[in-house]
Scaffold this motif. Structure first.
Motif, PDB file in Angstrom:
ATOM      1  N   GLY A 142       2.319 -10.264   8.530  1.00  8.67           N
ATOM      2  CA  GLY A 142       2.886 -11.491   9.072  1.00  8.67           C
ATOM      3  C   GLY A 142       1.920 -12.647   9.198  1.00  8.67           C
ATOM      4  O   GLY A 142       2.159 -13.574   9.979  1.00  8.67           O
ATOM      5  N   GLU A 144       9.754  -2.648   2.197  1.00  5.15           N
ATOM      6  CA  GLU A 144      11.034  -2.859   1.518  1.00  5.15           C
ATOM      7  C   GLU A 144      11.831  -1.574   1.302  1.00  5.15           C
ATOM      8  O   GLU A 144      13.039  -1.595   1.214  1.00  5.15           O
ATOM      9  CB  GLU A 144      10.864  -3.609   0.194  1.00  5.15           C
ATOM     10  N   ASP A 197       3.845  -8.594  -1.003  1.00  6.49           N
ATOM     11  CA  ASP A 197       4.988  -9.383  -0.568  1.00  6.49           C
ATOM     12  C   ASP A 197       5.824  -8.693   0.484  1.00  6.49           C
ATOM     13  O   ASP A 197       6.318  -9.314   1.403  1.00  6.49           O
ATOM     14  CB  ASP A 197       5.903  -9.647  -1.768  1.00  6.49           C
ATOM     15  N   ASN A 198       6.001  -7.420   0.290  1.00  8.14           N
ATOM     16  CA  ASN A 198       6.960  -6.753   1.156  1.00  8.14           C
ATOM     17  C   ASN A 198       6.574  -5.304   1.369  1.00  8.14           C
ATOM     18  O   ASN A 198       6.895  -4.431   0.589  1.00  8.14           O
ATOM     19  CB  ASN A 198       8.358  -6.851   0.561  1.00  8.14           C
ATOM     20  N   LEU A 229      13.400  -1.392   5.054  1.00  9.29           N
ATOM     21  CA  LEU A 229      14.030  -2.519   5.734  1.00  9.29           C
ATOM     22  C   LEU A 229      14.518  -3.593   4.775  1.00  9.29           C
ATOM     23  O   LEU A 229      13.936  -3.783   3.702  1.00  9.29           O
ATOM     24  CB  LEU A 229      13.019  -3.187   6.679  1.00  9.29           C
ATOM     25  N   SER A 230      15.535  -4.306   5.218  1.00 12.31           N
ATOM     26  CA  SER A 230      15.958  -5.467   4.442  1.00 12.31           C
ATOM     27  C   SER A 230      15.070  -6.652   4.810  1.00 12.31           C
ATOM     28  O   SER A 230      14.808  -7.535   4.004  1.00 12.31           O
ATOM     29  CB  SER A 230      17.407  -5.813   4.744  1.00 12.31           C
ATOM     30  N   GLN A 233      11.977  -8.940   5.380  1.00  5.67           N
ATOM     31  CA  GLN A 233      10.751  -9.035   4.574  1.00  5.67           C
ATOM     32  C   GLN A 233       9.521  -9.074   5.476  1.00  5.67           C
ATOM     33  O   GLN A 233       9.433  -9.863   6.410  1.00  5.67           O
ATOM     34  CB  GLN A 233      10.784 -10.286   3.697  1.00  5.67           C
TER      35      GLN A 233
END
Lengths: 440, 440
Positions: free
Chosen positions: A134, A314, A310-311, A317-318, A320
């Motif tokens: 984050g 994933e 990036d994620n 979880l949906s 990001q």
């Protein structure tokens, strides 16, 4: 005690014991990493070694074959963790509701890969990870890489270089060179650019044009730009990218990141350098990437690497959750240092040995022993109940330089003698109150 | 990013995550154990988590069923270690030629048991072991137990008791009570004596006489002696053993060991106590045995236990290697502490948060950040590139009590402001040279 056939004492291939000298170094490294990352606000966590296989496995790549996977007693499909990342992704997903982002983690632990064992490469190894979930680019990268550099500085105490690149920047260069290129062709080029260090420019150019039919002169342009970037020839890259806004922005951000780290980071031994030939884990990373090598031990490969993804979560979880993270390969660093360590492996210790002259003074000897330990002096005592001459022989063999003999007269007077084994010199009649100072 | 079905983020049953608060405690415990055992001359080693199954397995007992065992990719029969002992036996056997005995080891690491998870009992847990191979009784026991007590003292910081017993002493008592008793009948009695704490004297006596047909009044004599030993009624035991030389000698040695430890050991919170009802791991141990409980948390069971074993490496070597060793169950201690820990889990930190007022001052802010970290002040910076108001909101939520805001005027003047979040008070115009002192 039974006369049955004995089992052969053997380790599994690719697994290693850490004998005391090596283990002390490893514990020292882990402790430094722990302290320095705590100073930078990384929170320690731990996750299980064993997880559901679906948590661990990727999308069927080469690494999936290297996973130690089995059915447990409850017939669950389980796997030993391959790295500390997948288990962390599960952790983040499970705790997303309570975590405050950016969340900075520190984690060390073992991971397992059933790959071919090589020099400095084991099937069981210790990783030491930092991640920030984050954080914005490039603040996250600056915080992360500075912290890694401060840690490596203390662990290595020798020159090292962090090579940085940006996944999108290299992609921009390829797109600019081969207009309208497909995703899969771009991947092919990336995979081959990754070979530059090993096989050299000419071979890569030949490979690209002969085997994959890319235009030779374009391939040469691309390869030259990338190779010259090592010599800080970034102006040529910027000129080449003119009109390609994303690429130019990425290059500028990369330069700014390097500049801030150079100016703020406390590392004495570390340098940071843009190198467009640093191409790694491209399925996984999406932004800045980095790799670190020891300057005079590049043969040991990358000792600390990572990048922006990036994620992370994933598969669970949906939502990001992007982050930036990396690992230090503690065992690889130890392997790089092991030769030098072995040179010092003469048994010699700063510890004090307490010889017991008469059995009845043993309780008193144990008292002196605890007194020394309380004052942070490493101390050992005869544990074999041997004759005094044997005790001295043992102390010598085990490398003790200071021996205190305790007998009845020492117990009665409270005055002790210290023998310095290297010189043979004796220091006599030391009061217990002065003992610690004498030994320090 | 894909719209595929998501995997459920879940741990395996009996496995646990360590969130930061718990992990900090665990790392602190491990570091204390490491330092205090180093002071006592224990050498750190590590061995693999995975070994050939024949290295790990016992002789088909209950525990063998709890081993995580599988075929690896090379079709080898392998198993995750069940404790740190079997792997250590293999290590000692493999390195017997180069080790200097007595060899004192310190080792911590994970072990795995597929047993039913219970309160404070996990399928993956961390052990912390000390062992001495080649020490005479009872010097080895004194050194080992004192060191454990010094470690537990620092870790627990609350009252605990080490209960000691001797396998041969209890055996002498049984032999004296039931003349000419068989090996297997002796085992039956031992197994049932082990139930004293759980079911009480009367039930044990009834069990012995009803189910196993031992003479009721003899059973009562034996049980009474053992239970009364808890009240320091050792004279009765000595009287009873009159004529049984081994038993009397073992009792005397046990008393002497306790006396020396009481007089020399530095533990503030620990007591050591003879308790003949401490009956454990009897197939394995051959001499003195010990178990430790937290005085006001006996429900958590033994947190540190061990004893003397005759032959550690018998499955590998004909040579006899006897030792004395034990384990601290770090995770069980953590579980015992976890409720109290959770009470303090309000997010509050001594760390300093650096807020960035203007993007162009970010490089300067990173410089201040590193300056603080260099001086051992835990420091974090805005990593989300949020507006200043948002940054303060975040710092508040994350529990920061001190915030330094850095903008263009701070950069130009070199004078900084610290805001104390709890009082709202601001300390203004602090020179960088004074910053560390202000924050300490």
């Amino acid at each position: 005690m039974t006369k049955e056939k004995k089992i052969k004492a053997q380790k599994l291939k690719g697994f290693q014991d850490f004998e005391p000298l090596l283990m002390k170094k490893k514990l020292e490294f882990l402790h430094l990493a722990q302290n320095l990352s705590a100073l930078a606000g990384y929170e320690p966590i731990d996750t299980p070694s064993l997880e559901y296989t679906e948590t661990i496995l990727g999308e069927g790549g080469e690494t999936d074959k290297q996973v130690f996977r089995f059915k447990d007693n409850g017939d669950r499909d389980v796997a030993l963790r391959f790295d500390l990342t997948m288990s962390f992704a599960r952790y983040i997903s499970e705790n997303q509701g309570t975590l405050i982002f950016p969340f900075k983690r520190f984690q060390y632990g073992k991971a397992w890969r059933a790959e071919k064992p090589q020099k400095g490469r084991f099937r069981e190894f210790t990783q030491c990870d930092l991640d920030i979930i984050g954080a914005a680019p490039y603040s996250g990268e600056i915080d992360l890489i500075s912290t890694f550099m401060n840690i490596l500085d203390q662990i290595l105490k020798e020159d090292f270089t962090v090579f940085v690149n940006h996944r999108r920047l290299i992609s921009s260069l390829i797109k600019k060179t081969f207009q309208g290129i497909s995703e899969s062709d771009e991947q092919t080029i990336l995979i081959n650019l990754d070979k530059l260090d090993k096989i050299g420019s000419e071979s890569v150019i030949r490979l690209l044009s002969d085997k994959f039919s890319f235009d030779t002169s374009s391939s040469r342009t691309l390869v030259d730009l990338i190779v010259n970037s090592k010599e800080d020839n970034l102006k040529a890259v910027a000129d080449y990218l003119k009109g390609h806004e994303t690429g130019i922005k990425d290059l500028e951000d990369l330069k700014e990141t390097v500049r801030i780290i150079e100016n703020s980071c406390l590392s004495k031994f570390g340098k940071i350098k843009i190198d467009l030939s640093t191409v790694r884990g491209l399925g996984y990373y999406t932004g800045m990437i980095f790799e670190t090598t020891i300057d005079h031990h590049q043969d040991f490969g990358a000792i600390c690497s990572g990048g922006r993804y990036d994620n992370l979560a994933e598969r669970f979880l949906s939502r990001q959750l992007s982050g930036v993270g990396g690992s230090i390969g503690i065992d690889r660093i130890l392997a790089a240092k092991v030769e030098r360590l072995n040179n010092h492996e003469t048994p010699s210790t700063d510890a004090v040995f307490i010889a017991v002259a008469e059995e009845k003074t043993r309780p008193y000897a144990f008292k002196i022993l605890e007194h020394l330990r309380k004052h942070k002096i490493i101390a050992n005592i005869d544990l074999k109940h041997q004759k005094l001459a044997q005790q001295f022989k043992w102390a010598n063999r085990a490398g003790y330089k200071k021996v205190i003999t305790i007998g009845e007269s020492e117990r009665q007077t409270g005055l002790l003698n210290v023998k310095y084994m290297e010189t043979g010199q004796q220091k006599k009649d030391i009061a217990i109150a002065d003992l610690v100072n004498e030994l320090l």
